[in-house]
Design a protein around this motif. Structure first.
Motif, PDB file in Angstrom:
ATOM      1  N   UNK A  10       0.844  -1.211   0.000  1.00 46.33           N
ATOM      2  CA  UNK A  10       0.000   0.000   0.000  1.00 46.33           C
ATOM      3  C   UNK A  10       0.874   1.253   0.000  1.00 46.33           C
ATOM      4  N   UNK A  11       1.931   1.255   0.812  1.00 48.26           N
ATOM      5  CA  UNK A  11       2.837   2.411   0.862  1.00 48.26           C
ATOM      6  C   UNK A  11       3.570   2.548  -0.474  1.00 48.26           C
ATOM      7  N   UNK A  12       4.006   1.427  -1.050  1.00 46.29           N
ATOM      8  CA  UNK A  12       4.695   1.474  -2.333  1.00 46.29           C
ATOM      9  C   UNK A  12       3.762   2.007  -3.429  1.00 46.29           C
ATOM     10  N   UNK A  13       2.505   1.595  -3.430  1.00 44.36           N
ATOM     11  CA  UNK A  13       1.543   2.092  -4.428  1.00 44.36           C
ATOM     12  C   UNK A  13       1.367   3.604  -4.291  1.00 44.36           C
ATOM     13  N   UNK A  14       1.333   4.097  -3.065  1.00 45.63           N
ATOM     14  CA  UNK A  14       1.245   5.554  -2.840  1.00 45.63           C
ATOM     15  C   UNK A  14       2.463   6.270  -3.413  1.00 45.63           C
ATOM     16  N   UNK A  15       3.646   5.663  -3.203  1.00 40.31           N
ATOM     17  CA  UNK A  15       4.885   6.239  -3.729  1.00 40.31           C
ATOM     18  C   UNK A  15       4.801   6.388  -5.250  1.00 40.31           C
ATOM     19  N   UNK A  16       4.447   5.308  -5.959  1.00 39.56           N
ATOM     20  CA  UNK A  16       4.408   5.348  -7.418  1.00 39.56           C
ATOM     21  C   UNK A  16       3.396   6.377  -7.912  1.00 39.56           C
ATOM     22  N   UNK A  17       2.253   6.442  -7.267  1.00 40.28           N
ATOM     23  CA  UNK A  17       1.227   7.414  -7.674  1.00 40.28           C
ATOM     24  C   UNK A  17       1.743   8.839  -7.476  1.00 40.28           C
ATOM     25  N   UNK A  18       2.359   9.096  -6.339  1.00 40.52           N
ATOM     26  CA  UNK A  18       2.872  10.439  -6.045  1.00 40.52           C
ATOM     27  C   UNK A  18       4.022  10.806  -6.980  1.00 40.52           C
ATOM     28  N   UNK A  19       4.915   9.850  -7.254  1.00 44.59           N
ATOM     29  CA  UNK A  19       6.052  10.135  -8.126  1.00 44.59           C
ATOM     30  C   UNK A  19       5.583  10.469  -9.541  1.00 44.59           C
ATOM     31  N   UNK A  20       4.605   9.746 -10.027  1.00 41.42           N
ATOM     32  CA  UNK A  20       4.076  10.036 -11.369  1.00 41.42           C
ATOM     33  C   UNK A  20       3.428  11.421 -11.424  1.00 41.42           C
ATOM     34  N   UNK A  21       2.846  11.842 -10.317  1.00 41.57           N
ATOM     35  CA  UNK A  21       2.179  13.146 -10.274  1.00 41.57           C
ATOM     36  C   UNK A  21       3.176  14.290 -10.086  1.00 41.57           C
ATOM     37  N   UNK A  22       4.200  14.081  -9.280  1.00 42.78           N
ATOM     38  CA  UNK A  22       5.109  15.169  -8.906  1.00 42.78           C
ATOM     39  C   UNK A  22       6.405  15.174  -9.716  1.00 42.78           C
ATOM     40  N   UNK A  23       7.017  14.053  -9.942  1.00 46.91           N
ATOM     41  CA  UNK A  23       8.168  13.819 -10.816  1.00 46.91           C
ATOM     42  C   UNK A  23       9.492  14.447 -10.386  1.00 46.91           C
ATOM     43  N   UNK A  24       9.517  15.371  -9.452  1.00 50.10           N
ATOM     44  CA  UNK A  24      10.772  16.017  -9.072  1.00 50.10           C
ATOM     45  C   UNK A  24      11.405  15.286  -7.902  1.00 50.10           C
ATOM     46  N   UNK A  25      12.669  14.897  -8.095  1.00 47.82           N
ATOM     47  CA  UNK A  25      13.430  14.220  -7.052  1.00 47.82           C
ATOM     48  C   UNK A  25      14.734  14.984  -6.850  1.00 47.82           C
ATOM     49  N   UNK A  26      15.438  14.654  -5.798  1.00 54.46           N
ATOM     50  CA  UNK A  26      16.776  15.179  -5.549  1.00 54.46           C
ATOM     51  C   UNK A  26      17.753  14.051  -5.825  1.00 54.46           C
ATOM     52  N   UNK A  27      18.485  14.148  -6.961  1.00 51.21           N
ATOM     53  CA  UNK A  27      19.348  13.077  -7.452  1.00 51.21           C
ATOM     54  C   UNK A  27      20.811  13.419  -7.221  1.00 51.21           C
ATOM     55  N   UNK A  28      21.587  12.437  -6.766  1.00 47.26           N
ATOM     56  CA  UNK A  28      23.005  12.669  -6.560  1.00 47.26           C
ATOM     57  C   UNK A  28      23.806  11.381  -6.555  1.00 47.26           C
ATOM     58  N   UNK A  29      25.116  11.537  -6.514  1.00 47.23           N
ATOM     59  CA  UNK A  29      26.046  10.404  -6.480  1.00 47.23           C
ATOM     60  C   UNK A  29      26.677  10.289  -5.100  1.00 47.23           C
ATOM     61  N   UNK A  30      25.893  10.090  -4.099  1.00 51.37           N
ATOM     62  CA  UNK A  30      26.413   9.959  -2.731  1.00 51.37           C
ATOM     63  C   UNK A  30      27.128  11.220  -2.300  1.00 51.37           C
ATOM     64  N   UNK A  31      28.295  11.049  -1.685  1.00 57.49           N
ATOM     65  CA  UNK A  31      29.041  12.211  -1.203  1.00 57.49           C
ATOM     66  C   UNK A  31      29.855  12.865  -2.320  1.00 57.49           C
ATOM     67  N   UNK A  32      29.978  12.197  -3.471  1.00 53.59           N
ATOM     68  CA  UNK A  32      30.762  12.754  -4.575  1.00 53.59           C
ATOM     69  C   UNK A  32      30.112  13.992  -5.181  1.00 53.59           C
ATOM     70  N   UNK A  33      28.867  13.877  -5.533  1.00 53.55           N
ATOM     71  CA  UNK A  33      28.143  14.962  -6.190  1.00 53.55           C
ATOM     72  C   UNK A  33      26.862  15.213  -5.404  1.00 53.55           C
ATOM     73  N   UNK A  34      26.707  16.444  -4.917  1.00 51.88           N
ATOM     74  CA  UNK A  34      25.537  16.749  -4.108  1.00 51.88           C
ATOM     75  C   UNK A  34      24.249  16.549  -4.909  1.00 51.88           C
ATOM     76  N   UNK A  35      23.184  16.295  -4.186  1.00 50.88           N
ATOM     77  CA  UNK A  35      21.899  16.097  -4.845  1.00 50.88           C
ATOM     78  C   UNK A  35      21.383  17.400  -5.425  1.00 50.88           C
ATOM     79  N   UNK A  36      20.687  17.261  -6.547  1.00 53.79           N
ATOM     80  CA  UNK A  36      20.091  18.418  -7.200  1.00 53.79           C
ATOM     81  C   UNK A  36      18.723  18.025  -7.703  1.00 53.79           C
ATOM     82  N   UNK A  37      17.796  19.010  -7.858  1.00 50.71           N
ATOM     83  CA  UNK A  37      16.459  18.669  -8.340  1.00 50.71           C
ATOM     84  C   UNK A  37      16.499  18.248  -9.809  1.00 50.71           C
ATOM     85  N   UNK A  38      15.854  17.138 -10.095  1.00 51.05           N
ATOM     86  CA  UNK A  38      15.781  16.597 -11.448  1.00 51.05           C
ATOM     87  C   UNK A  38      14.375  16.048 -11.668  1.00 51.05           C
TER      88      UNK A  38
END
Length: 165
Positions: A10-38
């Motif tokens: 149920x929680x996973x289904x909520x995640x997928x629904x919200x991600x499809x609606x919002x689409x913006x995440x903070x993506x990064x390569x761990x400590x190498x490259x800071x996260x940025x909105x994508x």
């Protein structure tokens, strides 16, 4: 299906629904490259990935990539009712068929040369696992605390760890 598996689904289904609606995440390569909105693109009804990101070859994120590397993204839905921390691998993937399929006016606005722009970079994120949190605050949690219930114990039912392979 166990109660825990049902809760996680149920929680996973909520995640997928919200991600499809919002689409913006903070993506990064761990400590190498800071996260940025994508903007994460998930195709169709696919609920295991990959996630696709259009970027530019001159960003530090793309320049730091050498093959498939461990990466993470964080997500919070607009209503703050679901959060996620997702781990997987990120790599440059200039598959023209995927570029053609995902191309749209919002993406095109960033690339003067269109699909053949030399700065265009398509990133593929293959998720491995995610930790998901459902909002456990609010009036119901407050009322339960007033009735003597332990909010920390009740909140355990709002967290899921799922494999996304």
């Amino acid at each position: 299906m166990t109660d825990d598996a049902r809760r996680d689904a149920e929680i996973e289904a909520r995640f997928w629904k919200a991600l499809r609606a919002d689409m913006t995440v903070m993506l990064g390569l761990g400590s190498e490259i800071e996260q940025r909105p994508m903007t994460a693109i998930v195709e169709g009804d696919e609920e295991r990935g990959p996630f696709w990101f259009f970027s530019s070859r001159d960003t530090d994120l793309v320049q730091a990539l050498s093959g498939a590397q461990t990466a993470q993204f964080a997500f919070s839905s607009k209503g703050h009712d679901i959060w996620a921390s997702v781990e997987g691998t990120l790599q440059l993937d200039m598959n023209r068929a995927v570029i053609d399929r995902l191309w749209n006016p919002m993406v095109a606005a960033w690339y003067e040369g269109g699909k053949d722009d030399p700065k265009l970079a398509l990133l593929r994120f293959d998720p491995r696992q995610a930790k998901l949190w459902k909002d456990g605050s609010g009036l119901v949690a407050y009322a339960m605390a007033l009735l003597g219930r332990d909010p920390k114990k009740d909140y355990q039912d709002n967290v899921a760890e799922v494999a996304l392979r």
